[in-house]
Design a protein around this motif. Sequence first.
Motif, PDB file in Angstrom:
ATOM      1  N   SER A  59       0.840  -1.202   0.000  1.00 24.56           N
ATOM      2  CA  SER A  59       0.000   0.000   0.000  1.00 24.56           C
ATOM      3  C   SER A  59       0.872   1.248   0.000  1.00 24.56           C
ATOM      4  O   SER A  59       0.543   2.245  -0.658  1.00 24.56           O
ATOM      5  CB  SER A  59      -0.947   0.003   1.184  1.00 24.56           C
ATOM      6  OG  SER A  59      -0.239   0.129   2.387  1.00 24.56           O
ATOM      7  N   TYR A  60       2.004   1.212   0.701  1.00 30.72           N
ATOM      8  CA  TYR A  60       2.949   2.329   0.676  1.00 30.72           C
ATOM      9  C   TYR A  60       3.473   2.542  -0.739  1.00 30.72           C
ATOM     10  O   TYR A  60       3.520   3.674  -1.235  1.00 30.72           O
ATOM     11  CB  TYR A  60       4.102   2.060   1.641  1.00 30.72           C
ATOM     12  CG  TYR A  60       5.277   2.978   1.462  1.00 30.72           C
ATOM     13  CD1 TYR A  60       5.252   4.272   1.984  1.00 30.72           C
ATOM     14  CD2 TYR A  60       6.415   2.567   0.773  1.00 30.72           C
ATOM     15  CE1 TYR A  60       6.330   5.118   1.812  1.00 30.72           C
ATOM     16  CE2 TYR A  60       7.490   3.409   0.601  1.00 30.72           C
ATOM     17  CZ  TYR A  60       7.451   4.686   1.127  1.00 30.72           C
ATOM     18  OH  TYR A  60       8.516   5.524   0.948  1.00 30.72           O
ATOM     19  N   LEU A  61       3.858   1.451  -1.401  1.00 29.19           N
ATOM     20  CA  LEU A  61       4.397   1.559  -2.750  1.00 29.19           C
ATOM     21  C   LEU A  61       3.339   2.058  -3.728  1.00 29.19           C
ATOM     22  O   LEU A  61       3.642   2.853  -4.624  1.00 29.19           O
ATOM     23  CB  LEU A  61       4.946   0.208  -3.213  1.00 29.19           C
ATOM     24  CG  LEU A  61       5.675   0.178  -4.549  1.00 29.19           C
ATOM     25  CD1 LEU A  61       6.900   1.068  -4.512  1.00 29.19           C
ATOM     26  CD2 LEU A  61       6.073  -1.233  -4.905  1.00 29.19           C
ATOM     27  N   SER A  62       2.093   1.638  -3.544  1.00 28.02           N
ATOM     28  CA  SER A  62       1.044   2.093  -4.461  1.00 28.02           C
ATOM     29  C   SER A  62       0.786   3.586  -4.304  1.00 28.02           C
ATOM     30  O   SER A  62       0.430   4.259  -5.270  1.00 28.02           O
ATOM     31  CB  SER A  62      -0.239   1.302  -4.242  1.00 28.02           C
ATOM     32  OG  SER A  62      -0.843   1.671  -3.030  1.00 28.02           O
ATOM     33  N   VAL A  84       3.392   3.017 -10.858  1.00 30.07           N
ATOM     34  CA  VAL A  84       3.970   2.216 -11.942  1.00 30.07           C
ATOM     35  C   VAL A  84       4.787   1.061 -11.372  1.00 30.07           C
ATOM     36  O   VAL A  84       4.650  -0.086 -11.807  1.00 30.07           O
ATOM     37  CB  VAL A  84       4.831   3.107 -12.863  1.00 30.07           C
ATOM     38  CG1 VAL A  84       5.538   2.279 -13.912  1.00 30.07           C
ATOM     39  CG2 VAL A  84       3.984   4.193 -13.500  1.00 30.07           C
ATOM     40  N   ARG A  85       5.650   1.347 -10.404  1.00 28.71           N
ATOM     41  CA  ARG A  85       6.458   0.298  -9.782  1.00 28.71           C
ATOM     42  C   ARG A  85       5.570  -0.718  -9.074  1.00 28.71           C
ATOM     43  O   ARG A  85       5.852  -1.924  -9.082  1.00 28.71           O
ATOM     44  CB  ARG A  85       7.442   0.898  -8.777  1.00 28.71           C
ATOM     45  CG  ARG A  85       8.652   1.520  -9.441  1.00 28.71           C
ATOM     46  CD  ARG A  85       9.535   2.297  -8.506  1.00 28.71           C
ATOM     47  NE  ARG A  85       9.850   1.624  -7.264  1.00 28.71           N
ATOM     48  CZ  ARG A  85      10.361   2.237  -6.194  1.00 28.71           C
ATOM     49  NH1 ARG A  85      10.612   3.535  -6.221  1.00 28.71           N
ATOM     50  NH2 ARG A  85      10.624   1.577  -5.102  1.00 28.71           N
ATOM     51  N   TYR A  86       4.490  -0.239  -8.473  1.00 32.43           N
ATOM     52  CA  TYR A  86       3.548  -1.127  -7.788  1.00 32.43           C
ATOM     53  C   TYR A  86       2.901  -2.096  -8.767  1.00 32.43           C
ATOM     54  O   TYR A  86       2.886  -3.310  -8.533  1.00 32.43           O
ATOM     55  CB  TYR A  86       2.483  -0.287  -7.079  1.00 32.43           C
ATOM     56  CG  TYR A  86       1.327  -1.076  -6.543  1.00 32.43           C
ATOM     57  CD1 TYR A  86       1.453  -1.832  -5.384  1.00 32.43           C
ATOM     58  CD2 TYR A  86       0.094  -1.061  -7.182  1.00 32.43           C
ATOM     59  CE1 TYR A  86       0.388  -2.557  -4.883  1.00 32.43           C
ATOM     60  CE2 TYR A  86      -0.977  -1.782  -6.686  1.00 32.43           C
ATOM     61  CZ  TYR A  86      -0.816  -2.524  -5.541  1.00 32.43           C
ATOM     62  OH  TYR A  86      -1.874  -3.241  -5.050  1.00 32.43           O
ATOM     63  N   LYS A  87       2.389  -1.582  -9.868  1.00 28.72           N
ATOM     64  CA  LYS A  87       1.736  -2.434 -10.875  1.00 28.72           C
ATOM     65  C   LYS A  87       2.718  -3.451 -11.440  1.00 28.72           C
ATOM     66  O   LYS A  87       2.380  -4.621 -11.660  1.00 28.72           O
ATOM     67  CB  LYS A  87       1.164  -1.579 -12.010  1.00 28.72           C
ATOM     68  CG  LYS A  87       0.029  -0.690 -11.608  1.00 28.72           C
ATOM     69  CD  LYS A  87      -1.252  -1.452 -11.573  1.00 28.72           C
ATOM     70  CE  LYS A  87      -2.413  -0.503 -11.371  1.00 28.72           C
ATOM     71  NZ  LYS A  87      -3.655  -1.198 -11.158  1.00 28.72           N
ATOM     72  N   GLU A  88       3.943  -2.997 -11.689  1.00 30.29           N
ATOM     73  CA  GLU A  88       4.976  -3.875 -12.247  1.00 30.29           C
ATOM     74  C   GLU A  88       5.301  -5.012 -11.273  1.00 30.29           C
ATOM     75  O   GLU A  88       5.393  -6.179 -11.659  1.00 30.29           O
ATOM     76  CB  GLU A  88       6.226  -3.038 -12.534  1.00 30.29           C
ATOM     77  CG  GLU A  88       7.297  -3.736 -13.304  1.00 30.29           C
ATOM     78  CD  GLU A  88       8.440  -2.784 -13.614  1.00 30.29           C
ATOM     79  OE1 GLU A  88       9.537  -2.999 -13.080  1.00 30.29           O
ATOM     80  OE2 GLU A  88       8.208  -1.821 -14.362  1.00 30.29           O
ATOM     81  N   LEU A  89       5.454  -4.665 -10.012  1.00 25.79           N
ATOM     82  CA  LEU A  89       5.790  -5.671  -9.002  1.00 25.79           C
ATOM     83  C   LEU A  89       4.654  -6.665  -8.813  1.00 25.79           C
ATOM     84  O   LEU A  89       4.885  -7.876  -8.729  1.00 25.79           O
ATOM     85  CB  LEU A  89       6.115  -4.979  -7.670  1.00 25.79           C
ATOM     86  CG  LEU A  89       6.615  -5.864  -6.544  1.00 25.79           C
ATOM     87  CD1 LEU A  89       7.957  -6.477  -6.906  1.00 25.79           C
ATOM     88  CD2 LEU A  89       6.722  -5.072  -5.266  1.00 25.79           C
ATOM     89  N   ILE A  90       3.426  -6.173  -8.788  1.00 25.64           N
ATOM     90  CA  ILE A  90       2.256  -7.040  -8.631  1.00 25.64           C
ATOM     91  C   ILE A  90       2.168  -8.041  -9.783  1.00 25.64           C
ATOM     92  O   ILE A  90       1.932  -9.231  -9.580  1.00 25.64           O
ATOM     93  CB  ILE A  90       0.965  -6.190  -8.574  1.00 25.64           C
ATOM     94  CG1 ILE A  90       0.899  -5.384  -7.293  1.00 25.64           C
ATOM     95  CG2 ILE A  90      -0.288  -7.049  -8.700  1.00 25.64           C
ATOM     96  CD1 ILE A  90       0.681  -6.197  -6.066  1.00 25.64           C
ATOM     97  N   SER A  91       2.386  -7.558 -10.998  1.00 27.68           N
ATOM     98  CA  SER A  91       2.269  -8.456 -12.147  1.00 27.68           C
ATOM     99  C   SER A  91       3.411  -9.462 -12.188  1.00 27.68           C
ATOM    100  O   SER A  91       3.203 -10.621 -12.547  1.00 27.68           O
ATOM    101  CB  SER A  91       2.225  -7.644 -13.439  1.00 27.68           C
ATOM    102  OG  SER A  91       3.447  -6.971 -13.635  1.00 27.68           O
TER     103      SER A  91
END
Length: 87
Positions: free
Chosen positions: A62-65, A70-77
């Motif tokens: 949640s902190y990263l989002s 962009v980094r959050y979406k990349e890491l999640i995927s």
Amino acid sequence: MVKNSFISVISQEENRGSVEFQVVSFTNKIRRLTSHLEFHRKDFLSQRGLRKILGKRQRLLSYLSKKNKVRYKELISQLDIRESKPR
């Protein structure tokens, strides 16, 4: 296969304090504990530890989002994690 190569690439980085590295290490611990709990269903201390690690990873995500979507979406995927529901 893609998940494992991404995890090994991040684990080789020297920036062990980064949010991505911490999320990857928590994800590895979660997967290991989940497979342990499939065989040992009554190991309640491990269940508690799993819940604590899940909470820590959720707070980091949640902190990263909030900081960098962009980094959050990349890491999640790349880690194949479900996106959290906003509160």
